[in-house]
Design a protein around this motif. Structure first.
Motif, PDB file in Angstrom:
ATOM      1  N   ARG A   1       0.844  -1.207   0.000  1.00  0.00           N
ATOM      2  CA  ARG A   1       0.000   0.000   0.000  1.00  0.00           C
ATOM      3  C   ARG A   1       0.869   1.244   0.000  1.00  0.00           C
ATOM      4  O   ARG A   1       0.597   2.216  -0.715  1.00  0.00           O
ATOM      5  CB  ARG A   1      -0.921  -0.031   1.225  1.00  0.00           C
ATOM      6  N   GLN A   2       1.922   1.243   0.794  1.00  0.00           N
ATOM      7  CA  GLN A   2       2.805   2.397   0.867  1.00  0.00           C
ATOM      8  C   GLN A   2       3.459   2.657  -0.487  1.00  0.00           C
ATOM      9  O   GLN A   2       3.541   3.804  -0.929  1.00  0.00           O
ATOM     10  CB  GLN A   2       3.866   2.174   1.942  1.00  0.00           C
ATOM     11  N   SER A   3       3.884   1.613  -1.170  1.00  0.00           N
ATOM     12  CA  SER A   3       4.492   1.780  -2.493  1.00  0.00           C
ATOM     13  C   SER A   3       3.502   2.401  -3.475  1.00  0.00           C
ATOM     14  O   SER A   3       3.869   3.284  -4.257  1.00  0.00           O
ATOM     15  CB  SER A   3       4.978   0.429  -3.034  1.00  0.00           C
ATOM     16  N   ARG A   4       2.254   1.950  -3.447  1.00  0.00           N
ATOM     17  CA  ARG A   4       1.222   2.516  -4.335  1.00  0.00           C
ATOM     18  C   ARG A   4       0.966   3.981  -3.998  1.00  0.00           C
ATOM     19  O   ARG A   4       0.817   4.814  -4.901  1.00  0.00           O
ATOM     20  CB  ARG A   4      -0.068   1.707  -4.250  1.00  0.00           C
ATOM     21  N   GLU A   5       0.918   4.318  -2.709  1.00  0.00           N
ATOM     22  CA  GLU A   5       0.696   5.696  -2.293  1.00  0.00           C
ATOM     23  C   GLU A   5       1.856   6.589  -2.742  1.00  0.00           C
ATOM     24  O   GLU A   5       1.641   7.695  -3.233  1.00  0.00           O
ATOM     25  CB  GLU A   5       0.522   5.791  -0.773  1.00  0.00           C
ATOM     26  N   PHE A   6       3.084   6.121  -2.559  1.00  0.00           N
ATOM     27  CA  PHE A   6       4.241   6.893  -3.008  1.00  0.00           C
ATOM     28  C   PHE A   6       4.198   7.106  -4.521  1.00  0.00           C
ATOM     29  O   PHE A   6       4.419   8.206  -5.015  1.00  0.00           O
ATOM     30  CB  PHE A   6       5.557   6.209  -2.631  1.00  0.00           C
ATOM     31  N   ALA A   7       3.923   6.034  -5.254  1.00  0.00           N
ATOM     32  CA  ALA A   7       3.884   6.132  -6.714  1.00  0.00           C
ATOM     33  C   ALA A   7       2.793   7.086  -7.175  1.00  0.00           C
ATOM     34  O   ALA A   7       3.026   7.930  -8.055  1.00  0.00           O
ATOM     35  CB  ALA A   7       3.681   4.742  -7.320  1.00  0.00           C
ATOM     36  N   ALA A   8       1.619   6.982  -6.601  1.00  0.00           N
ATOM     37  CA  ALA A   8       0.518   7.859  -7.004  1.00  0.00           C
ATOM     38  C   ALA A   8       0.811   9.310  -6.647  1.00  0.00           C
ATOM     39  O   ALA A   8       0.394  10.226  -7.366  1.00  0.00           O
ATOM     40  CB  ALA A   8      -0.783   7.397  -6.354  1.00  0.00           C
ATOM     41  N   SER A   9       1.551   9.533  -5.577  1.00  0.00           N
ATOM     42  CA  SER A   9       1.802  10.909  -5.135  1.00  0.00           C
ATOM     43  C   SER A   9       2.681  11.686  -6.105  1.00  0.00           C
ATOM     44  O   SER A   9       2.645  12.917  -6.102  1.00  0.00           O
ATOM     45  CB  SER A   9       2.422  10.916  -3.737  1.00  0.00           C
ATOM     46  N   VAL A  10       3.450  11.014  -6.929  1.00  0.00           N
ATOM     47  CA  VAL A  10       4.312  11.730  -7.879  1.00  0.00           C
ATOM     48  C   VAL A  10       3.619  12.018  -9.212  1.00  0.00           C
ATOM     49  O   VAL A  10       4.146  12.767 -10.031  1.00  0.00           O
ATOM     50  CB  VAL A  10       5.651  10.993  -8.122  1.00  0.00           C
ATOM     51  N   LEU A  11       2.438  11.471  -9.420  1.00  0.00           N
ATOM     52  CA  LEU A  11       1.751  11.674 -10.693  1.00  0.00           C
ATOM     53  C   LEU A  11       1.393  13.146 -10.924  1.00  0.00           C
ATOM     54  O   LEU A  11       1.484  13.637 -12.053  1.00  0.00           O
ATOM     55  CB  LEU A  11       0.503  10.793 -10.781  1.00  0.00           C
ATOM     56  N   GLY A  12       1.007  13.863  -9.871  1.00  0.00           N
ATOM     57  CA  GLY A  12       0.701  15.281 -10.014  1.00  0.00           C
ATOM     58  C   GLY A  12       1.913  16.084 -10.446  1.00  0.00           C
ATOM     59  O   GLY A  12       1.818  16.980 -11.293  1.00  0.00           O
ATOM     60  N   SER A  13       3.056  15.767  -9.876  1.00  0.00           N
ATOM     61  CA  SER A  13       4.292  16.459 -10.266  1.00  0.00           C
ATOM     62  C   SER A  13       4.622  16.207 -11.730  1.00  0.00           C
ATOM     63  O   SER A  13       5.008  17.128 -12.461  1.00  0.00           O
ATOM     64  CB  SER A  13       5.462  15.995  -9.399  1.00  0.00           C
ATOM     65  N   LEU A  14       4.450  14.979 -12.150  1.00  0.00           N
ATOM     66  CA  LEU A  14       4.732  14.642 -13.552  1.00  0.00           C
ATOM     67  C   LEU A  14       3.740  15.316 -14.496  1.00  0.00           C
ATOM     68  O   LEU A  14       4.118  15.806 -15.564  1.00  0.00           O
ATOM     69  CB  LEU A  14       4.719  13.122 -13.739  1.00  0.00           C
ATOM     70  N   ALA A  15       2.475  15.357 -14.103  1.00  0.00           N
ATOM     71  CA  ALA A  15       1.465  16.035 -14.927  1.00  0.00           C
ATOM     72  C   ALA A  15       1.768  17.530 -15.007  1.00  0.00           C
ATOM     73  O   ALA A  15       1.668  18.140 -16.079  1.00  0.00           O
ATOM     74  CB  ALA A  15       0.066  15.793 -14.354  1.00  0.00           C
TER      75      ALA A  15
END
Length: 154
Positions: free
Chosen positions: A75-89
């Motif tokens: 779960r933590q890995s998914r949360e970390f990964a999802a949290s960077v999507l805004g920066s990339l967008a």
């Protein structure tokens, strides 16, 4: 004696700073519709897109911080990964033409708000945070859509 937070009231500092943070969104959009002195329409458009990218990245940073919480490794890995999507967008938006850039930012803010509100409903974030995020998302998205409409009609 209650501090108000137990009733889900938004902390005053968070509300004041959040509302002040809407000023660059509004100024950027408004400059595309009305003369704003030194803020030309070209600069206003750059302001709306670059500030939107910065704030979307900031929101991802908040979510990175919440991912530190008591989650299992998956779960933590998914949360970390999802949290960077805004920066990339946001980064992508800076390099896109204005219409897709503004569209991407609107979508990014709406997705971030959905994630924040569902996290509040799941009890992973305080209730006041969901209220604040909805208010600030509305201000940012309305401004970005106003900028988008101005770009499309001119």
């Amino acid at each position: 004696m209650s501090d108000g937070l137990t009733r889900g009231e938004i902390p005053r500092a968070a509300l004041a700073l959040g509302l002040a943070g809407l000023i660059p969104f509004a100024a950027g959009a408004l400059s595309l519709w009305l003369p704003l002195g030194p803020l030309t329409p070209d600069h206003g458009l750059k302001l709306a897109i670059s500030y939107g990218a910065i704030i979307l990245s900031f929101l991802g940073g908040i979510r990175w911080g919440t991912a530190i919480g008591p989650y299992d490794a998956g779960r933590q890995s998914r949360e970390f990964a999802a949290s960077v999507l805004g920066s990339l967008a946001g980064l992508a938006a800076i390099f896109l033409p204005s219409v897709p850039a503004l569209t991407l930012l609107v979508a990014g803010f709406l997705m971030q708000a959905l994630w924040d509100v569902t996290s509040v409903e799941a009890g992973r974030l305080p209730s006041w945070f969901g209220k604040l995020r909805m208010l600030l998302t509305a201000g940012a998205v309305v401004s970005l859509i106003a900028a988008l409409v101005a770009v499309v009609v001119t």
